[in-house]
Design a protein around this motif. Sequence first.
Motif, PDB file in Angstrom:
ATOM      1  N   CYS A 186      -6.287  -7.414 -16.778  1.00  0.00           N
ATOM      2  CA  CYS A 186      -4.885  -7.301 -16.354  1.00  0.00           C
ATOM      3  C   CYS A 186      -4.771  -6.354 -15.169  1.00  0.00           C
ATOM      4  N   ARG A 187      -3.936  -6.721 -14.229  1.00  0.00           N
ATOM      5  CA  ARG A 187      -3.656  -5.852 -13.074  1.00  0.00           C
ATOM      6  C   ARG A 187      -2.250  -6.158 -12.579  1.00  0.00           C
ATOM      7  N   ASN A 188      -1.667  -5.152 -11.903  1.00  0.00           N
ATOM      8  CA  ASN A 188      -0.353  -5.402 -11.320  1.00  0.00           C
ATOM      9  C   ASN A 188      -0.509  -5.932  -9.897  1.00  0.00           C
ATOM     10  N   ASN A 189       0.565  -6.479  -9.373  1.00  0.00           N
ATOM     11  CA  ASN A 189       0.575  -6.982  -7.995  1.00  0.00           C
ATOM     12  C   ASN A 189       0.468  -5.823  -7.019  1.00  0.00           C
ATOM     13  N   TRP A 190       0.101  -6.148  -5.802  1.00  0.00           N
ATOM     14  CA  TRP A 190       0.233  -5.180  -4.713  1.00  0.00           C
ATOM     15  C   TRP A 190       1.692  -4.734  -4.713  1.00  0.00           C
ATOM     16  N   HIS A 191       1.924  -3.458  -4.456  1.00  0.00           N
ATOM     17  CA  HIS A 191       3.301  -2.966  -4.397  1.00  0.00           C
ATOM     18  C   HIS A 191       3.364  -1.672  -3.589  1.00  0.00           C
ATOM     19  N   ILE A 192       4.586  -1.293  -3.245  1.00  0.00           N
ATOM     20  CA  ILE A 192       4.840  -0.094  -2.448  1.00  0.00           C
ATOM     21  C   ILE A 192       5.986   0.670  -3.086  1.00  0.00           C
ATOM     22  N   HIS A 193       5.804   1.973  -3.261  1.00  0.00           N
ATOM     23  CA  HIS A 193       6.888   2.861  -3.698  1.00  0.00           C
ATOM     24  C   HIS A 193       7.518   3.436  -2.430  1.00  0.00           C
ATOM     25  N   HIS A 194       8.742   3.055  -2.173  1.00  0.00           N
ATOM     26  CA  HIS A 194       9.433   3.528  -0.973  1.00  0.00           C
ATOM     27  C   HIS A 194      10.288   4.763  -1.289  1.00  0.00           C
ATOM     28  N   TRP A 236      -9.207   0.025 -12.185  1.00  0.00           N
ATOM     29  CA  TRP A 236      -9.364  -0.017 -10.727  1.00  0.00           C
ATOM     30  C   TRP A 236      -8.076   0.416 -10.047  1.00  0.00           C
ATOM     31  N   TYR A 237      -8.250   0.989  -8.859  1.00  0.00           N
ATOM     32  CA  TYR A 237      -7.131   1.319  -7.971  1.00  0.00           C
ATOM     33  C   TYR A 237      -7.566   0.957  -6.560  1.00  0.00           C
ATOM     34  N   GLN A 238      -6.666   0.347  -5.809  1.00  0.00           N
ATOM     35  CA  GLN A 238      -6.972   0.043  -4.410  1.00  0.00           C
ATOM     36  C   GLN A 238      -5.725   0.264  -3.585  1.00  0.00           C
ATOM     37  N   GLU A 239      -5.922   0.869  -2.424  1.00  0.00           N
ATOM     38  CA  GLU A 239      -4.804   1.056  -1.497  1.00  0.00           C
ATOM     39  C   GLU A 239      -5.162   0.499  -0.131  1.00  0.00           C
ATOM     40  N   ILE A 279      -0.498   8.755  -5.126  1.00  0.00           N
ATOM     41  CA  ILE A 279      -0.101   7.632  -4.271  1.00  0.00           C
ATOM     42  C   ILE A 279       1.136   8.052  -3.476  1.00  0.00           C
ATOM     43  N   PRO A 280       0.993   8.254  -2.190  1.00  0.00           N
ATOM     44  CA  PRO A 280       2.159   8.662  -1.399  1.00  0.00           C
ATOM     45  C   PRO A 280       3.151   7.509  -1.233  1.00  0.00           C
ATOM     46  N   ALA A 281       4.391   7.852  -1.028  1.00  0.00           N
ATOM     47  CA  ALA A 281       5.412   6.839  -0.730  1.00  0.00           C
ATOM     48  C   ALA A 281       4.966   6.051   0.494  1.00  0.00           C
ATOM     49  N   GLY A 282       5.228   4.755   0.475  1.00  0.00           N
ATOM     50  CA  GLY A 282       4.903   3.898   1.608  1.00  0.00           C
ATOM     51  C   GLY A 282       3.510   3.299   1.571  1.00  0.00           C
ATOM     52  N   MET A 283       2.685   3.650   0.569  1.00  0.00           N
ATOM     53  CA  MET A 283       1.304   3.166   0.502  1.00  0.00           C
ATOM     54  C   MET A 283       1.239   1.867  -0.309  1.00  0.00           C
ATOM     55  N   LYS A 284       0.761   0.798   0.300  1.00  0.00           N
ATOM     56  CA  LYS A 284       0.537  -0.471  -0.392  1.00  0.00           C
ATOM     57  C   LYS A 284      -0.678  -0.308  -1.300  1.00  0.00           C
ATOM     58  N   HIS A 285      -0.546  -0.696  -2.585  1.00  0.00           N
ATOM     59  CA  HIS A 285      -1.629  -0.485  -3.545  1.00  0.00           C
ATOM     60  C   HIS A 285      -1.470  -1.383  -4.767  1.00  0.00           C
ATOM     61  N   TRP A 286      -2.506  -1.394  -5.611  1.00  0.00           N
ATOM     62  CA  TRP A 286      -2.453  -2.028  -6.927  1.00  0.00           C
ATOM     63  C   TRP A 286      -3.361  -1.251  -7.868  1.00  0.00           C
ATOM     64  N   ASP A 290       2.468  -9.623  -3.290  1.00  0.00           N
ATOM     65  CA  ASP A 290       1.635 -10.688  -3.838  1.00  0.00           C
ATOM     66  C   ASP A 290       0.680 -10.180  -4.911  1.00  0.00           C
ATOM     67  N   PRO A 291       0.285 -11.068  -5.825  1.00  0.00           N
ATOM     68  CA  PRO A 291      -0.747 -10.692  -6.793  1.00  0.00           C
ATOM     69  C   PRO A 291      -2.084 -10.452  -6.105  1.00  0.00           C
ATOM     70  N   VAL A 292      -2.923  -9.644  -6.741  1.00  0.00           N
ATOM     71  CA  VAL A 292      -4.317  -9.502  -6.318  1.00  0.00           C
ATOM     72  C   VAL A 292      -4.969 -10.834  -6.665  1.00  0.00           C
ATOM     73  N   SER A 293      -5.610 -11.461  -5.705  1.00  0.00           N
ATOM     74  CA  SER A 293      -6.163 -12.802  -5.939  1.00  0.00           C
ATOM     75  C   SER A 293      -7.305 -12.744  -6.953  1.00  0.00           C
ATOM     76  N   ASP A 294      -7.522 -13.843  -7.648  1.00  0.00           N
ATOM     77  CA  ASP A 294      -8.626 -13.929  -8.593  1.00  0.00           C
ATOM     78  C   ASP A 294      -9.954 -13.680  -7.897  1.00  0.00           C
ATOM     79  N   ASP A 295     -10.099 -14.178  -6.658  1.00  0.00           N
ATOM     80  CA  ASP A 295     -11.341 -13.980  -5.907  1.00  0.00           C
ATOM     81  C   ASP A 295     -11.566 -12.506  -5.580  1.00  0.00           C
TER      82      ASP A 295
END
Length: 137
Positions: free
Chosen positions: A48-56, A73-76, A92-99, A126-131
Amino acid sequence: MSESCDTNVFGRGEENTAYAKYFVGQSYLKILSTEGVTVANVTFEPKCRNNWHIHHADKGGGQILLCTAGRGWYQEGEKPARALKPGDVVNIPAGMKHWHGAAKDSWFTHLAVEVPGENTSNEWLDPVSDDEYAALD
């Protein structure tokens, strides 16, 4: 499967139906506090993982993850994904795209601390792709 959600001191929580459309797989949510700062216990089933997102935020804002159980896992941005384990802290700073989410073979739990800010909002992408996910070690 390694690392059961039973190792989580705050318990698993309820199925995360409110945000399910922003996750691939099943997650669970338990709000621990809304006074001063919001603190949520989030548990991810394996894969399970969440979609890419940004905290503004106009000022302040962002999120802190305190990893408490399992592996994840964490990726920005364009950086490589970072493996997470209990005791890891992610700022995670505001404005950083991550999942963030669980490893393929492990439950994963973190406390999500919402950093106070002015005019805060979340933008779900968008979701993190399966690939992409399958390529993680």
